[in-house]
Design an enzyme around this catalytic site. Sequence first.
Site, PDB file in Angstrom:
ATOM      1  N   GLU A  73       0.804  -1.220   0.000  1.00  0.00           N
ATOM      2  CA  GLU A  73       0.000   0.000   0.000  1.00  0.00           C
ATOM      3  C   GLU A  73       0.837   1.270   0.000  1.00  0.00           C
ATOM      4  OE1 GLU A  73      -2.534  -3.329   1.005  1.00  0.00           O
ATOM      5  OE2 GLU A  73      -0.621  -2.658   1.853  1.00  0.00           O
ATOM      6  N   HIS A 142     -10.699  -5.803   8.324  1.00  0.00           N
ATOM      7  CA  HIS A 142     -11.568  -5.898   7.149  1.00  0.00           C
ATOM      8  C   HIS A 142     -12.904  -5.183   7.385  1.00  0.00           C
ATOM      9  CE1 HIS A 142      -8.733  -9.189   6.605  1.00  0.00           C
ATOM     10  NE2 HIS A 142      -9.077  -9.278   5.343  1.00  0.00           N
TER      11      HIS A 142
END
Length: 345
Positions: A73, A142
């Site tokens: 990322e 998540h």
Amino acid sequence: MSTTDLTSPGTTGTQRITLAKAINHGLRRALEQDPKVLLMGEDIGALGGVFRVTDGLHKDFGADRVVDTPLAESGIVGTAIGLALRGYRPVCEIQFDGFIFPAFDQITTQLAKMHYRSRGRLSLPVVIRVPYGGGIGAIEHHSESPEALFAHTPGLRVVSPSNPADAFAMIQQAIASPDPVLFFEPKGRYWDKGDVDLGPVAAPHDPAVATGLDRAQVLRAGTDVTVVAYGPTVATALKVADAAAAEGTSVEVVDLRTISPLDVETVVASVRRTGRCVVVHEAPTLYGTGAEVAARVTEECFYHLQAPVLRVGGFHNPYPVAKIEEDYLPGLDRVLDAVDRTLTF
């Protein structure tokens, strides 16, 4: 892409589609209109992303504009910053909310500050798409809601659509913006359907346009209590308004749409009409967006308030296992209880 004309070729007319599909249509429009727009992210190419939001775009626009990246990322965002400095408009996808933290340094110390650091000479029109929130039976990393961390950082716009129509318009407005935008997508609402006008979209920051990127919206008028929400909790707020109406209470629902900058004017106007305010979000209540809304409402509406501003959100602990996430998330009963409590003061 022009910041004043978001008209582009492609499908037009009104369709009933999911929120995920609406974002897909918006991304497609942006790719069609401006060759400098490109998408970057993990598995967004041939797979179409974990939630299939980018489905079909790799096939139609090619691997040079819909780029499958390594699982890194910080590298994704760092590369996007470099591309933006060269005149591109990159749109990064962070696969899940909790995966954004390896890129936190790039976002908060580089992306957010470059315009200020260069005294306005440089702009970084980067959009970072973040599926966030719970309700899908997933686990920690998540299902989180980290939007307040980025709203606290000057130089970033932080937005979150709550319905397909806004998702279609706001993703195009975000890409057209000269500023970096954190685009938080309520993944638990990806499959909610709504009518979407696939025609031209208003300019991103036109103060005269009610649906501009920075503007909140009153989705339901009421007289007794204002419920302020954004992203995944807007649908909950509308259900609360229905339930309260059955008990004789009139609830006004305000969808913030943009978390930063905050459209204080719309919220304050609503609370001055109703005299009461409840703020709802999935993120932990402590130090959350609701705290800022409550503070601003108290400052601006002190002599209009008939009760303290109440907040309903997640608890101050890591996101729980899927079996008990419904106890963690602010559902109908918890928000309705807050509405009832504001009426007892």
